[in-house]
Design a protein around this motif. Structure first.
Motif, PDB file in Angstrom:
ATOM      1  N   ILE A  30       0.841  -1.196   0.000  1.00 24.10           N
ATOM      2  CA  ILE A  30       0.000   0.000   0.000  1.00 24.10           C
ATOM      3  C   ILE A  30       0.878   1.249   0.000  1.00 24.10           C
ATOM      4  N   CYS A  31       1.919   1.241   0.830  1.00 24.56           N
ATOM      5  CA  CYS A  31       2.844   2.385   0.870  1.00 24.56           C
ATOM      6  C   CYS A  31       3.494   2.594  -0.494  1.00 24.56           C
ATOM      7  N   ARG A  32       3.903   1.498  -1.099  1.00 31.87           N
ATOM      8  CA  ARG A  32       4.541   1.604  -2.410  1.00 31.87           C
ATOM      9  C   ARG A  32       3.561   2.168  -3.433  1.00 31.87           C
ATOM     10  N   ASP A  33       2.308   1.694  -3.371  1.00 31.63           N
ATOM     11  CA  ASP A  33       1.300   2.165  -4.309  1.00 31.63           C
ATOM     12  C   ASP A  33       1.019   3.653  -4.112  1.00 31.63           C
ATOM     13  N   VAL A  34       0.928   4.073  -2.846  1.00 29.02           N
ATOM     14  CA  VAL A  34       0.667   5.481  -2.544  1.00 29.02           C
ATOM     15  C   VAL A  34       1.798   6.365  -3.078  1.00 29.02           C
ATOM     16  N   LEU A  35       3.039   5.958  -2.816  1.00 31.35           N
ATOM     17  CA  LEU A  35       4.182   6.755  -3.265  1.00 31.35           C
ATOM     18  C   LEU A  35       4.292   6.765  -4.789  1.00 31.35           C
ATOM     19  N   THR A  36       3.967   5.639  -5.411  1.00 31.99           N
ATOM     20  CA  THR A  36       4.018   5.590  -6.877  1.00 31.99           C
ATOM     21  C   THR A  36       3.046   6.581  -7.486  1.00 31.99           C
ATOM     22  N   ARG A  37       1.816   6.649  -6.906  1.00 31.56           N
ATOM     23  CA  ARG A  37       0.822   7.570  -7.443  1.00 31.56           C
ATOM     24  C   ARG A  37       1.207   9.022  -7.203  1.00 31.56           C
ATOM     25  N   GLN A 279       5.586  -1.163 -15.626  1.00 33.80           N
ATOM     26  CA  GLN A 279       5.780   0.174 -16.195  1.00 33.80           C
ATOM     27  C   GLN A 279       7.168   0.699 -15.874  1.00 33.80           C
ATOM     28  N   THR A 280       7.606   0.430 -14.616  1.00 34.01           N
ATOM     29  CA  THR A 280       8.950   0.871 -14.231  1.00 34.01           C
ATOM     30  C   THR A 280      10.005   0.170 -15.065  1.00 34.01           C
ATOM     31  N   LEU A 281       9.816  -1.155 -15.233  1.00 33.83           N
ATOM     32  CA  LEU A 281      10.784  -1.911 -16.031  1.00 33.83           C
ATOM     33  C   LEU A 281      10.781  -1.438 -17.483  1.00 33.83           C
ATOM     34  N   ARG A 282       9.558  -1.208 -18.008  1.00 37.32           N
ATOM     35  CA  ARG A 282       9.487  -0.716 -19.387  1.00 37.32           C
ATOM     36  C   ARG A 282      10.132   0.662 -19.502  1.00 37.32           C
ATOM     37  N   ALA A 283       9.873   1.479 -18.469  1.00 41.64           N
ATOM     38  CA  ALA A 283      10.478   2.816 -18.489  1.00 41.64           C
ATOM     39  C   ALA A 283      12.001   2.720 -18.435  1.00 41.64           C
TER      40      ALA A 283
END
Length: 432
Positions: A30-37, A279-283
């Protein structure tokens, strides 16, 4: 926490740990998702989470222009119904009569007063804030944290945060609703559970915003609560509770709904994390490709510059050679042309005759007689027109060494510079 498995850098890991400390969110995903957004903006993520905890819409809810579609199908729902305090059969009879007669009165009312005022679009946030203010005036401040935004914003926040959303529709016309507010929603265990696991949104059905939500959810009795959650990528009504209940019953029902649907949110979080990781890997791959492409472009640019530099140097060399060739040809032409200007050699018994010995850089000796009255240019022309003489040169005496200004010098004579009898002169190549 496995950084490599989650595709995190050490800096991102530190931000997740800081977000956990500051917000109390235990789930790393959840923390990772929040920071990603929030594009890994720790300050923005913390402020947004604290705002949501206080009931304020997040930046995402405020920026969305449309509410997500809500699935309201019984097949996905836990339905809990408690007969109102007046008795079940009495209530059913009342509902039957109400459903039969009410449409007639509503239709007549709309004809007379030109429609239901609740259908008019006003300010949904104002409707919600008015409800919260009225609720606290009547029932006090001890209650779960009300979401201080529109239904649309609450849906978007629940969707983005992947949290359960409780929708509470309030009606002052039902005693069971009043008892529910005075007793059940004041219970500490209810407050703690809802604040921990869910967003809590409420509104009065007599307001435009409340009426709009009521028309969508179609409640039959009060108090009424609906639980919504993300299910199969859509916001779905996963539970309905209608009729009076005590706090133990409410907690049991909420726990049942949460237990049966938590896996959907976990799957959604994992899916979102996987998409984010992909998406990160593609980026990263795109960036690596772009870097490689940029490096190839830079190599090509340098190669092209080097080639252009060599071509420019080659053109300059050829031009220089061409100019030198033209100069040599011009000098050869001048030697032929100026040969006729060399004065005739006087006889050895001429009283002004000067015998001059000239040594060329090649070692060759030239001997010639001039008159003392001849200009110094005569010596220059004699040397210049000789085939073995250098193209650019100077003429000097031996000892003491003295450079004679011979070229184009028609003013000074040999006598003027001290050349009167026998002289030895040296030619120095200026291009050597």
């Amino acid at each position: 926490m496995d950084n490599l498995a989650m595709g995190l850098s050490s800096e991102q890991t530190d931000k997740i740990l800081q977000l956990q400390d500051l917000t109390g969110i235990e789930d790393v995903t959840i923390c990772r998702d929040v920071l990603t957004r929030h594009n890994w903006d720790l300050e923005g993520a913390v402020l947004d989470q604290l705002n949501i905890r206080d009931g304020h819409p997040s930046v995402f809810a405020s920026s969305e222009t449309h509410a997500p579609t809500v699935v309201n199908e019984p097949m996905f729902q836990h339905m809990f119904f408690s007969p109102p305090s007046g008795g079940y059969w009495f209530t059913r009879l009342y509902q039957f009569g109400y459903n039969l007669i009410a449409p007639i009165f509503i239709f007549a009312y709309r004809l007379l007063f030109r429609g239901d005022h609740r259908r008019y679009v006003t300010d949904p946030v104002a409707d919600v804030m008015n409800f919260i203010r009225s609720y606290e005036e009547n029932y006090g401040n001890q209650h779960p944290v009300f979401y201080q935004g529109s239904y649309h914003q609450a849906l978007n926040d629940a969707k983005h945060e992947l949290r359960f959303l409780i929708v509470y529709l309030h009606s002052d016309d039902h005693q069971d609703n009043i008892d529910f507010c005075r007793q059940v929603l004041k219970d500490e265990s209810v407050i703690q559970y809802i604040n921990t696991h869910m967003l809590f949104w409420g509104c009065n059905v007599n307001s435009t915003e409340g009426y709009k939500v009521s028309q969508h959810l179609r409640e039959n009795a009060y108090p009424f609560l609906a639980v919504l959650a993300m299910r199969e990528s859509r916001m779905t009504v996963v539970g309905r509770m209608e009729g009076p209940m005590n706090f133990q019953t409410l907690l049991q029902r909420l726990q049942t709904i949460v237990a049966d649907n938590e896996n959907c949110l976990v799957a959604a979080r994992n899916d979102r994390m996987e998409r984010s990781l992909n998406q990160t890997l593609r980026a990263q791959q795109d960036q690596a490709y772009e870097d490689s492409l940029q490096a190839d472009r830079e190599k090509e640019r340098l190669r092209r510059l080097e080639k252009e530099k060599k071509e420019a140097a080659e053109r300059e060399r050829r031009e220089s050679e061409r100019q030198e060739q033209l100069e040599r040809e011009e000098i050869q032409r001048q030697k032929v042309e100026l040969a006729c200007k060399v004065p005739a050699e006087p006889s050895s018994d001429h009283p002004e005759s000067v015998h001059v010995v000239i040594k060329l850089p090649t070692g060759k000796r030239l001997e010639r007689r001039f008159l003392q009255s001849h200009p110094l240019e005569a010596i220059f022309l004699f040397v210049f027109c000789h085939p073995e003489a250098p193209d650019r040169f100077e003429i000097a005496t031996n000892f003491p060494k003295r450079v004679l200004q011979c070229e184009n010098n028609t003013q000074d004579t040999l006598a003027d510079v001290g050349l009167r009898r026998g002289e030895v002169l040296f030619v120095y190549d200026l291009e050597a």
